[in-house]
Design an enzyme around this catalytic site. Structure first.
Site, short mmCIF file in Angstrom:
data_model
loop_
_atom_site.label_atom_id
_atom_site.label_comp_id
_atom_site.label_asym_id
_atom_site.label_seq_id
_atom_site.Cartn_x
_atom_site.Cartn_y
_atom_site.Cartn_z
CG HIS A 170 43.79 44.06 35.54
ND1 HIS A 170 44.74 43.45 36.33
CD2 HIS A 170 44.25 45.32 35.28
CE1 HIS A 170 45.75 44.31 36.52
NE2 HIS A 170 45.47 45.44 35.90
CD GLU A 171 42.54 47.99 33.00
OE1 GLU A 171 42.50 49.00 33.72
OE2 GLU A 171 43.61 47.47 32.62
CG HIS A 209 43.24 49.23 38.06
ND1 HIS A 209 44.07 49.08 39.15
CD2 HIS A 209 43.85 48.57 37.03
CE1 HIS A 209 45.13 48.37 38.80
NE2 HIS A 209 45.01 48.05 37.52
#
Length: 336
Positions: A17-18, A21
């Site tokens: 997820h990170e 980003h």
């Protein structure tokens, strides 16, 4: 050992997820201060290219600290100075890669356990199918005149025509026949009482099934959330919500059952986190996306970063409160 598996599962999902980003922020040239997996006290860190990479003690979150994300900044490479498109893609990338991870993980699951076929692996006793005379190894050819090429067609057609009598054309060895039956309504879904036989080592079918299950599971999750917030669920159904403790228990049980079960559960948890983060709730990615869409409709006029930061802080406190409540319910369930 099972706790270690659970930590690795959470770590993978958070990392992906990170990373979504991080990669899109870096591509846009945003000034990044830190890429962290986990929250709380720092266990390990390393700096490279002006970015601090760290692992923290609590494996239930993570973050990419970007300049100007929640405050005004004069840095020309701050998040707030980037185009609407770059900011949207940076925020959207986190939930999106969680959904992609779900599909990727489900492909080997369905390759090894097989994909459901129109051939019956079993017929449940006293079910409508059993009462109609259908048996194991029968192959469904059509329902109400519509061809069934795969098992997903069976569920779709049974639910489409569930309120009326079903005319099922099937093949048994070299003999083709038709039976009529009435499906059972269970929780709003119509069932006839059959379980599919599985075809293993079918890569193309495994890929297709991964997408189908991701889509169907997403629909189920979003429907559940909608019914939850609109009060359409009973207390028992709402009690099915699980927090970190409940999820760790599920992962531990899956680890005991086998590696494939862990991979499957990891996929579903990743999908859940991806969808949850797209909800327009302060502190979640969905809220930031909503703010960016409103900014676009306002002709590029931004909300003050400080005010948006306050809103996100309040949302984060509310989410932590909800997490504590659900965790309390998980502990009560474990103790009882």
């Amino acid at each position: 050992m099972n706790i270690i598996v659970a930590i690795l599962v959470f770590g993978l999902i958070i990392f992906v997820h990170e990373l979504g980003h991080f990669l899109l922020a870096k591509r846009a040239g945003v000034t990044i201060h830190e890429f962290s997996i986990g929250m709380g006290p720092q266990l390990f860190s390393k700096e490279s290219g002006g970015i601090k990479y760290s692992i923290r003690m609590i494996p239930l979150g993570g973050y990419v600290a970007m300049e100007g994300e929640d405050e005004e900044s004069n840095d020309p490479n701050s998040f707030g100075k980037k185009s609407l498109k770059d900011r949207f893609l940076t925020i959207f990338a986190g939930p999106f890669v969680n959904i992609v991870l779900c599909v990727i993980l489900l492909i080997p699951v369905f390759f090894f356990i097989g994909t459901p076929s129109t051939k019956f692996g079993a017929v449940i006793d006293k079910s409508p199918a059993a009462s109609a005379g259908l048996k194991k190894d029968d192959i469904i050819l059509s329902i109400n005149g519509q061809e069934t090429r795969e098992f997903n067609d069976i569920g779709r057609l049974v639910n489409k025509y569930g309120k009326e009598e079903l005319s099922i054309k099937y093949k048994r060895k070299d003999h083709v026949d038709t039976v009529k039956l009435k499906a059972q309504n269970q929780g709003g879904r119509y069932l006839v009482g059959i379980q599919p036989a599985y075809e293993k080592n079918q890569p193309i079918k495994a890929i297709k099934q991964a997408f189908v299950v991701t889509y169907d599971t997403s629909k189920t999750m979003l429907t559940f959330l909608w019914k939850l917030v609109t009060g359409q669920l009973s207390g028992k159904a709402a009690d099915a919500l699980s927090g970190p403790v409940g999820v760790v228990k599920m992962v531990s049980n899956a680890a005991t059952s086998g590696f494939i079960n862990v991979v499957y559960l990891t996929a579903i948890i990743s999908l859940n986190i991806g969808l949850m983060n797209l909800l327009p709730i302060p502190a979640l990615d969905g809220w930031r996306i909503l703010m960016l869409l409103i900014e676009g409709l306002r002709g590029g006029k931004k909300f003050p970063a400080k005010i948006e930061g306050y809103i996100n802080a309040v949302g984060l406190i509310a989410l932590l409160g909800l997490m504590l409540f659900v965790t309390y319910k998980d502990i009560i369930r474990l103790l009882s």
